[in-house]
Structure formats: C-alpha cells, structure tokens
Design a protein around this motif. Structure first.
Motif, PDB file in Angstrom:
ATOM      1  N   PRO A 176      -3.061  -0.286  -1.726  1.00 38.17           N
ATOM      2  CA  PRO A 176      -3.937   0.837  -1.361  1.00 38.17           C
ATOM      3  C   PRO A 176      -5.264   0.422  -0.735  1.00 38.17           C
ATOM      4  CG  PRO A 176      -3.813   0.590  -3.744  1.00 38.17           C
ATOM      5  CD  PRO A 176      -2.814  -0.360  -3.152  1.00 38.17           C
ATOM      6  N   HIS A 177      -5.686  -0.822  -0.913  1.00 38.11           N
ATOM      7  CA  HIS A 177      -6.955  -1.263  -0.330  1.00 38.11           C
ATOM      8  C   HIS A 177      -6.778  -1.777   1.102  1.00 38.11           C
ATOM      9  CE1 HIS A 177      -5.166  -4.930  -1.892  1.00 38.11           C
ATOM     10  NE2 HIS A 177      -5.937  -5.603  -1.031  1.00 38.11           N
ATOM     11  N   MET A 178      -5.568  -1.668   1.634  1.00 39.38           N
ATOM     12  CA  MET A 178      -5.277  -2.147   2.979  1.00 39.38           C
ATOM     13  C   MET A 178      -4.997  -0.965   3.909  1.00 39.38           C
ATOM     14  SD  MET A 178      -5.403  -5.453   2.608  1.00 39.38           S
ATOM     15  CE  MET A 178      -4.441  -6.436   3.715  1.00 39.38           C
ATOM     16  N   VAL A 179      -5.335  -1.136   5.189  1.00 39.00           N
ATOM     17  CA  VAL A 179      -4.929  -0.188   6.226  1.00 39.00           C
ATOM     18  C   VAL A 179      -3.593  -0.716   6.743  1.00 39.00           C
ATOM     19  CG1 VAL A 179      -5.476   0.795   8.479  1.00 39.00           C
ATOM     20  CG2 VAL A 179      -7.314   0.327   6.850  1.00 39.00           C
ATOM     21  N   ALA A 180      -2.546   0.103   6.661  1.00 33.40           N
ATOM     22  CA  ALA A 180      -1.205  -0.311   7.069  1.00 33.40           C
ATOM     23  C   ALA A 180      -0.769   0.481   8.292  1.00 33.40           C
ATOM     24  CB  ALA A 180      -0.225  -0.097   5.927  1.00 33.40           C
ATOM     25  N   GLU A 181      -0.218  -0.251   9.271  1.00 34.09           N
ATOM     26  CA  GLU A 181       0.286   0.367  10.495  1.00 34.09           C
ATOM     27  C   GLU A 181       1.615  -0.276  10.846  1.00 34.09           C
ATOM     28  OE1 GLU A 181      -3.413   1.361  13.264  1.00 34.09           O
ATOM     29  OE2 GLU A 181      -3.410  -0.759  12.680  1.00 34.09           O
ATOM     30  N   VAL A 182       2.473   0.482  11.549  1.00 31.92           N
ATOM     31  CA  VAL A 182       3.723  -0.046  12.067  1.00 31.92           C
ATOM     32  C   VAL A 182       3.667   0.085  13.575  1.00 31.92           C
ATOM     33  CG1 VAL A 182       6.231   0.195  12.154  1.00 31.92           C
ATOM     34  CG2 VAL A 182       5.025   0.534   9.985  1.00 31.92           C
ATOM     35  N   LEU A 183       3.684  -1.064  14.259  1.00 35.26           N
ATOM     36  CA  LEU A 183       3.619  -1.102  15.712  1.00 35.26           C
ATOM     37  C   LEU A 183       4.845  -1.848  16.218  1.00 35.26           C
ATOM     38  CD1 LEU A 183      -0.136  -2.184  15.962  1.00 35.26           C
ATOM     39  CD2 LEU A 183       0.770   0.135  15.844  1.00 35.26           C
ATOM     40  N   ALA A 184       5.668  -1.157  16.992  1.00 35.41           N
ATOM     41  CA  ALA A 184       6.901  -1.753  17.545  1.00 35.41           C
ATOM     42  C   ALA A 184       7.762  -2.381  16.448  1.00 35.41           C
ATOM     43  CB  ALA A 184       6.571  -2.758  18.638  1.00 35.41           C
ATOM     44  N   GLY A 185       7.857  -1.727  15.299  1.00 39.89           N
ATOM     45  CA  GLY A 185       8.720  -2.183  14.223  1.00 39.89           C
ATOM     46  C   GLY A 185       8.143  -3.249  13.318  1.00 39.89           C
ATOM     47  N   THR A 186       6.893  -3.658  13.579  1.00 41.56           N
ATOM     48  CA  THR A 186       6.253  -4.682  12.755  1.00 41.56           C
ATOM     49  C   THR A 186       5.145  -4.054  11.914  1.00 41.56           C
ATOM     50  OG1 THR A 186       6.716  -6.399  14.393  1.00 41.56           O
ATOM     51  CG2 THR A 186       4.971  -6.861  12.806  1.00 41.56           C
ATOM     52  N   LEU A 187       5.117  -4.399  10.644  1.00 42.80           N
ATOM     53  CA  LEU A 187       4.075  -3.925   9.743  1.00 42.80           C
ATOM     54  C   LEU A 187       2.837  -4.799   9.893  1.00 42.80           C
ATOM     55  CD1 LEU A 187       3.201  -2.097   7.315  1.00 42.80           C
ATOM     56  CD2 LEU A 187       4.065  -3.930   5.830  1.00 42.80           C
ATOM     57  N   TYR A 188       1.707  -4.163  10.118  1.00 44.18           N
ATOM     58  CA  TYR A 188       0.411  -4.852  10.173  1.00 44.18           C
ATOM     59  C   TYR A 188      -0.457  -4.276   9.063  1.00 44.18           C
ATOM     60  CZ  TYR A 188       1.618  -6.400  14.893  1.00 44.18           C
ATOM     61  OH  TYR A 188       2.224  -6.977  15.974  1.00 44.18           O
ATOM     62  N   THR A 189      -1.097  -5.150   8.306  1.00 42.46           N
ATOM     63  CA  THR A 189      -2.032  -4.694   7.279  1.00 42.46           C
ATOM     64  C   THR A 189      -3.348  -5.429   7.456  1.00 42.46           C
ATOM     65  OG1 THR A 189      -1.219  -6.320   5.679  1.00 42.46           O
ATOM     66  CG2 THR A 189      -0.229  -4.115   5.586  1.00 42.46           C
ATOM     67  N   GLN A 190      -4.427  -4.696   7.287  1.00 36.84           N
ATOM     68  CA  GLN A 190      -5.764  -5.264   7.345  1.00 36.84           C
ATOM     69  C   GLN A 190      -6.586  -4.693   6.196  1.00 36.84           C
ATOM     70  OE1 GLN A 190      -4.776  -3.758  10.534  1.00 36.84           O
ATOM     71  NE2 GLN A 190      -4.050  -5.713  11.245  1.00 36.84           N
ATOM     72  N   PRO A 191      -7.516  -5.495   5.694  1.00 32.01           N
ATOM     73  CA  PRO A 191      -8.423  -4.952   4.677  1.00 32.01           C
ATOM     74  C   PRO A 191      -9.328  -3.893   5.301  1.00 32.01           C
ATOM     75  CG  PRO A 191      -9.126  -7.139   5.340  1.00 32.01           C
ATOM     76  CD  PRO A 191      -7.820  -6.877   6.031  1.00 32.01           C
ATOM     77  N   ARG A 192      -9.935  -3.108   4.482  1.00 31.80           N
ATOM     78  CA  ARG A 192     -10.911  -2.135   4.970  1.00 31.80           C
ATOM     79  C   ARG A 192     -11.963  -2.862   5.792  1.00 31.80           C
ATOM     80  NH1 ARG A 192      -8.805   2.654   5.179  1.00 31.80           N
ATOM     81  NH2 ARG A 192      -7.546   2.992   3.356  1.00 31.80           N
ATOM     82  N   PRO A 193     -12.547  -2.184   6.768  1.00 33.65           N
ATOM     83  CA  PRO A 193     -13.479  -2.858   7.681  1.00 33.65           C
ATOM     84  C   PRO A 193     -14.768  -3.316   7.010  1.00 33.65           C
ATOM     85  CG  PRO A 193     -13.278  -0.514   8.209  1.00 33.65           C
ATOM     86  CD  PRO A 193     -12.317  -0.796   7.110  1.00 33.65           C
TER      87      PRO A 193
END
Length: 189
Positions: A23-40
């Motif tokens: 829950p502390h990560m921003v999760a996105e799916v771009l072209a079938g790949t999961l990307y997660t980043q910490p909050r800015p």
C-alpha cells in the motif's frame, strides 16, 4: 512482461498485481509490466501540490476562472490493458459529464501532468507519454523540480508538439489552462 531470475517469462501483469502491491507503493501496469515506486519525495509532492493549487480553484471550482473541469491528484486510469497513475489529470466536464463512483476511471483525461523524479523520469517521458498519445490525451505537462522547468505539449495529428519550455520563475499560461497565469517559481520550495 516481467522476467524471472532464470530469465523465464512470467504472466502479463494486470489489475490483480496492482491490488497485491504494497500500500505504500504507487503501482502501474504499462505494456504488461508491473512498475512500483515509493511515494514521491517532498520536492516532488510540493510541485504536484502547487500545480493542483494553481489550477483546481479556477478550473475545477470556478474560483476566479472558467470552471468546467474535474482535476484529480493521482487518479488511477485503466486505459486498455494499461493502468497508469499520473501525478495530476484533468477532464473537461464535456468529456466526462458524470463524475465516476469507482476506484478508477476508464475515460482518458484531456490533460495530464507528470512531475519528474530520478526514478520515474524515463517511464513518465516514454512509456506513459506514449500511452497518453495513443489514448488521445490532448495536453501533457512535465514538471521537473530538480531543473525547475515545465514543458507543455499538445497532441496534434497523433504527434506531441512542444508548446513551451518554462524555467525558474517564468509565467505559466499554457493550454489548456491559459485563461490564468501563475509564476512557475510557486512550484519550488
């Protein structure tokens, strides 16, 4: 697609992967790949809040401006198989007359703003910008707190055209929000 340690292909990421992310990560799916980043980081958050503070009152609420927009911080957008979370997005109320009662939106916005950071710069400028162009997002802004710049783009004939590159304390009056002007320096602490 994600690759395993042995180089084997894994499944195409989807919404279940977003929901399973910490829950502390921003999760996105771009072209079938999961990307997660910490909050800015704090400068990123300050710049994002500043853009929203300057645009939301006149365009979202009609305070000293034309109204007619929905402006949101970090909306989750489901655009075809991609799941993107721009820093800010805006829809003309003619594009999205009814405000969704859901956790995400499937209608492409008219404007997105990505605040660049070291960890997301390439993804924002390439993968996400390509998705926004594919979906017909008319206006895209990149705000860079480190360089203290704002780049404004417009989609014309499927191609991104740069309208302006502003720096430091230049006045910001860029489409689609050119009915107002604010100092770019207001976005830097």
């Amino acid at each position: 697609m994600q690759k395993g340690l042995a180089g084997r292909r894994r499944h195409r990421a989807g919404y279940a992967d977003v929901l399973a992310s910490p829950p502390h990560m921003v999760a996105e799916v771009l072209a079938g790949t999961l990307y997660t980043q910490p909050r800015p980081a704090m400068p990123h958050g300050f710049a994002r809040s500043g853009v929203g503070a300057k645009i939301s009152p006149p365009f979202g609420y009609g305070d000293g401006g034309p109204c007619g927009w929905w402006i949101l911080f970090e909306p989750e957008l489901h655009l075809e198989e991609d799941i993107v979370v721009p820093d800010l997005a805006g829809w003309r109320r003619t594009t999205m007359p009814d405000y969704p009662d859901a956790a995400y939106c499937t209608i492409a916005p008219d404007w997105t703003c990505e605040v660049l950071s070291h960890s997301t710069r390439r993804i924002d400028r390439h993968e996400k910008a390509a998705i926004y162009a594919r979906e017909g997002v008319s206006h895209l802004w990149f705000v860079d707190p480190d360089a203290r710049t704002l780049e404004a783009f417009e989609l014309r004939g499927g191609l991104r055209v740069i309208l302006a590159t502003l720096a430091d304390d230049d006045p910001v009056s860029q489409p689609p929000f050119d009915a107002i002007t604010f100092p770019l320096g207001a976005l830097w602490p």
